[in-house]
Design an enzyme around this catalytic site. Structure first.
Site, PDB file in Angstrom:
ATOM      1  N   ASP A 227     -14.382 166.304   6.309  1.00 58.91           N
ATOM      2  CA  ASP A 227     -14.212 164.946   6.848  1.00 58.91           C
ATOM      3  C   ASP A 227     -15.495 164.130   6.640  1.00 58.91           C
ATOM      4  OD1 ASP A 227     -12.594 163.061   8.667  1.00 58.91           O
ATOM      5  OD2 ASP A 227     -14.484 163.231   9.763  1.00 58.91           O
ATOM      6  N   LYS A 231     -16.491 160.717   4.393  1.00 62.11           N
ATOM      7  CA  LYS A 231     -17.151 159.528   4.952  1.00 62.11           C
ATOM      8  C   LYS A 231     -18.412 159.157   4.174  1.00 62.11           C
ATOM      9  CE  LYS A 231     -15.304 160.100   9.592  1.00 62.11           C
ATOM     10  NZ  LYS A 231     -15.408 160.860  10.838  1.00 62.11           N
TER      11      LYS A 231
HETATM   12  N1  NDP Z   1      -8.582 160.712  15.888  1.00 66.34           N
HETATM   13  C1  NDP Z   1      -9.649 159.967  15.561  1.00 66.34           C
HETATM   14  O1  NDP Z   1     -10.616 159.819  16.320  1.00 66.34           O
HETATM   15  C2  NDP Z   1      -9.698 159.272  14.243  1.00 66.34           C
HETATM   16  C3  NDP Z   1      -8.706 159.489  13.316  1.00 66.34           C
HETATM   17  N2  NDP Z   1      -8.759 158.875  12.116  1.00 66.34           N
HETATM   18  C4  NDP Z   1      -7.712 159.121  11.160  1.00 66.34           C
HETATM   19  O2  NDP Z   1      -6.458 158.704  11.699  1.00 66.34           O
HETATM   20  C5  NDP Z   1      -5.406 159.409  11.052  1.00 66.34           C
HETATM   21  C6  NDP Z   1      -4.398 159.903  12.095  1.00 66.34           C
HETATM   22  O3  NDP Z   1      -5.020 160.808  12.966  1.00 66.34           O
HETATM   23  P1  NDP Z   1      -4.242 161.325  14.270  1.00 66.34           P
HETATM   24  O4  NDP Z   1      -3.453 160.224  14.859  1.00 66.34           O
HETATM   25  O5  NDP Z   1      -5.249 162.012  15.094  1.00 66.34           O
HETATM   26  O6  NDP Z   1      -3.249 162.397  13.628  1.00 66.34           O
HETATM   27  P2  NDP Z   1      -1.863 162.942  14.246  1.00 66.34           P
HETATM   28  O7  NDP Z   1      -1.645 164.281  13.642  1.00 66.34           O
HETATM   29  O8  NDP Z   1      -1.878 162.814  15.732  1.00 66.34           O
HETATM   30  O9  NDP Z   1      -0.765 161.916  13.689  1.00 66.34           O
HETATM   31  C7  NDP Z   1      -0.453 161.828  12.334  1.00 66.34           C
HETATM   32  C8  NDP Z   1       0.866 161.105  12.202  1.00 66.34           C
HETATM   33  O10 NDP Z   1       1.113 160.923  10.818  1.00 66.34           O
HETATM   34  C9  NDP Z   1       2.494 161.222  10.592  1.00 66.34           C
HETATM   35  N3  NDP Z   1       2.743 161.535   9.191  1.00 66.34           N
HETATM   36  C10 NDP Z   1       2.343 162.604   8.461  1.00 66.34           C
HETATM   37  N4  NDP Z   1       2.792 162.504   7.194  1.00 66.34           N
HETATM   38  C11 NDP Z   1       3.484 161.345   7.127  1.00 66.34           C
HETATM   39  C12 NDP Z   1       4.212 160.690   6.100  1.00 66.34           C
HETATM   40  N5  NDP Z   1       4.294 161.201   4.874  1.00 66.34           N
HETATM   41  N6  NDP Z   1       4.818 159.507   6.382  1.00 66.34           N
HETATM   42  C13 NDP Z   1       4.749 158.960   7.615  1.00 66.34           C
HETATM   43  N7  NDP Z   1       4.058 159.538   8.649  1.00 66.34           N
HETATM   44  C14 NDP Z   1       3.455 160.719   8.393  1.00 66.34           C
HETATM   45  C15 NDP Z   1       2.762 162.390  11.515  1.00 66.34           C
HETATM   46  O11 NDP Z   1       4.155 162.568  11.644  1.00 66.34           O
HETATM   47  P3  NDP Z   1       4.799 163.639  12.649  1.00 66.34           P
HETATM   48  O12 NDP Z   1       4.668 163.034  14.012  1.00 66.34           O
HETATM   49  O13 NDP Z   1       6.206 163.709  12.166  1.00 66.34           O
HETATM   50  O14 NDP Z   1       4.031 164.903  12.461  1.00 66.34           O
HETATM   51  C16 NDP Z   1       2.056 161.880  12.774  1.00 66.34           C
HETATM   52  O15 NDP Z   1       2.892 161.009  13.487  1.00 66.34           O
HETATM   53  C17 NDP Z   1      -6.087 160.540  10.246  1.00 66.34           C
HETATM   54  O16 NDP Z   1      -6.151 160.163   8.898  1.00 66.34           O
HETATM   55  C18 NDP Z   1      -7.493 160.591  10.840  1.00 66.34           C
HETATM   56  O17 NDP Z   1      -8.470 161.021   9.907  1.00 66.34           O
HETATM   57  C19 NDP Z   1      -9.756 158.005  11.769  1.00 66.34           C
HETATM   58  C20 NDP Z   1     -10.747 157.721  12.651  1.00 66.34           C
HETATM   59  C21 NDP Z   1     -10.832 158.373  13.957  1.00 66.34           C
HETATM   60  N1  LIG Z   2     -12.072 163.757  13.092  1.00 63.30           N
HETATM   61  C1  LIG Z   2     -12.870 162.590  12.904  1.00 63.30           C
HETATM   62  C2  LIG Z   2     -12.173 161.422  13.510  1.00 63.30           C
HETATM   63  C3  LIG Z   2     -12.707 160.144  13.019  1.00 63.30           C
HETATM   64  O1  LIG Z   2     -12.845 159.894  11.833  1.00 63.30           O
HETATM   65  C4  LIG Z   2     -14.232 162.764  13.532  1.00 63.30           C
HETATM   66  O2  LIG Z   2     -14.419 163.759  14.223  1.00 63.30           O
HETATM   67  O3  LIG Z   2     -15.109 161.923  13.333  1.00 63.30           O
END
Ligand code: NDP
Ligand SMILES: N[C@@H](CC=O)C(=O)O
Length: 368
Positions: A227, A231
């Site tokens: 990750d 970045k």
């Molecule tokens: N958590 C954080 O602090 C941060 C996260 N991010 C980024 O945010 C993104 C999401 O993270 P997070 O919410 O924690 O992850 P989650 O696993 O909680 O959610 C991911 C979602 O994406 C859906 N998904 C997966 N594949 C597909 C697809 N092909 N089409 C449509 N939807 C899809 C999943 O579906 P389903 O529900 O069916 O499994 C789920 O709803 C990641 O890329 C992460 O790197 C960036 C910055 C900070």
């Molecule tokens: N998994 C990531 C979420 C934000 O990008 C982190 O730990 O920084």
């Protein structure tokens, strides 16, 4: 599969039709985006209408507008779709202001970003797999955004919306060279090393970070340094250093045996991390140092890994999920620009996505 849900009532003061939004992902971050849109939707004249919400299993569409939290619940509650889900651009329509919000961690979705931009659809993303993987994909996203006039909103990809990418771009646009970057860029690893005490098992802290929504869906993405590799690549490329993935030397914290497991087996085996982390913590403690997972870019060479930092090291500061980035540029030689703040968590990340979306709706004058 098209299920109409009560439209969000809105009375746009502008003559232009509202921007149509599609949200991909209804997990931690996507769920918070929906909550934030619901809140914003109570303000008349917001200039947007949510018309499509999907996760990996199902979707819901209504050109008349979906009520955000209701749509999220209904998508999460749907059975797995029997056939292929419709193409996202089909759901958005073929004209007007269209915005896709990517809150997935899906490589297949990130592989479509350039194509959507080229079709004039704005893309706002939290997923780093667009700009933070192969140089070829990064170049095609930048080229499509430049050519098609569509905006690529990427503030959430590094620092969960902290002004990191933006500051680097503005320094470069102002004529500065970026001479070096050093930072703590993982919110989950920052949280882990701010809390780990060398007494209780490290694996327990990893579980807590995952439950708090700080880690990637598979925490090995964080612990392996992948990750942070993505970045630092995004920051380096924004600074004009077109690095390939293999140009970043990465130290993984994940033992081979844990790396080999299927995702579903990881939780039960996290204790494989404990012995090595205990030893590294004790070594650092002996010399009065703290462990921090650091990314460094010097000219065009980048590395990522665990470092034992002295208490007065600028990168040792911070609390919770704080990211901390020091940027050396022509105007900041010897005394870097330092930016610090929460770098993970669904709330800050969703806010960054919605901010990028609103900047697109308000137009070029607000893209700063
Ligand atoms: N958590 C954080 O602090 C941060 C996260 N991010 C980024 O945010 C993104 C999401 O993270 P997070 O919410 O924690 O992850 P989650 O696993 O909680 O959610 C991911 C979602 O994406 C859906 N998904 C997966 N594949 C597909 C697809 N092909 N089409 C449509 N939807 C899809 C999943 O579906 P389903 O529900 O069916 O499994 C789920 O709803 C990641 O890329 C992460 O790197 C960036 C910055 C900070
Ligand atoms: N998994 C990531 C979420 C934000 O990008 C982190 O730990 O920084």
């Amino acid at each position: 599969m098209n299920v109409a849900v009560q439209a969000v009532p809105r009375t746009s003061s502008a003559a232009a039709p509202p921007a149509r939004l599609a949200l991909l992902g209804t997990g931690n971050v996507g769920g918070e985006v929906l909550a934030r849109l619901e809140q914003l939707g109570r303000v008349p004249g917001g200039g947007w209408s949510l018309v499509h919400v999907r996760n990996s299993r199902a979707c819901i569409s209504d050109r008349a507008g979906l009520r955000p939290t209701d749509a999220g619940e209904r998508v999460r509650g749907q059975a797995i779709a029997a056939g292929a889900l419709p193409e996202v651009p089909e759901a958005l329509g073929h004209d007007g202001l269209r915005i896709i919000i990517d809150a997935t961690a899906s490589d297949a979705i990130a592989a479509r970003h350039a194509e959507w931009l080229a079709a004039g659809i704005h893309v706002v993303t939290a997923c780093k797999l667009g700009q933070g993987t192969s140089l070829e994909r990064w170049r095609s996203i930048r080229a499509a955004a430049d050519r098609g006039g569509a905006v690529y909103g990427d503030a959430a990809t590094v620092g969960a919306g902290l002004p990191l990418i933006r500051s680097i771009r503005e320094l470069v646009a102002g004529g500065d060279r970026i001479l070096g970057i050093a930072g703590v860029l993982s919110g989950s690893l920052a949280w882990l090393f701010n809390h780990y005490d060398g007494l209780r098992p490290f694996s327990g802290f990893v579980r807590q970070a995952r439950h708090a929504g700080y880690t990637e869906p598979d925490p090995r993405e964080d612990l392996s340094g992948e990750d942070v590799r993505r970045k630092i690549l995004i920051l380096a490329r924004s600074a004009g250093h077109e690095l390939e993935e293999h140009d970043v030397r990465v130290e993984s914290l994940v033992p081979q045996a844990l790396a080999r497991l299927a995702q579903g087996e990881v939780d039960a085996s996290l204790a494989m991390l404990d012995g090595d982390m205990r030893a590294r913590f004790a070594d650092a403690r002996k010399s009065g140092c703290s462990l921090r997972f650091v990314a460094r870019l010097d000219q065009s060479c980048a590395r990522v890994g665990l470092e034992a930092l002295a208490a007065d090291d600028p990168l040792a500061a911070g609390a919770g999920t704080d990211n901390r980035l020091a940027i050396e540029a022509d105007r900041y030689r010897g005394q870097p620009l330092v930016i610090q703040g929460p770098g993970a968590g669904a709330a800050v990340t969703a806010a960054a996505l919605v901010d990028d979306m609103l900047r697109i709706i308000r137009g070029p004058a607000s893209h700063h």
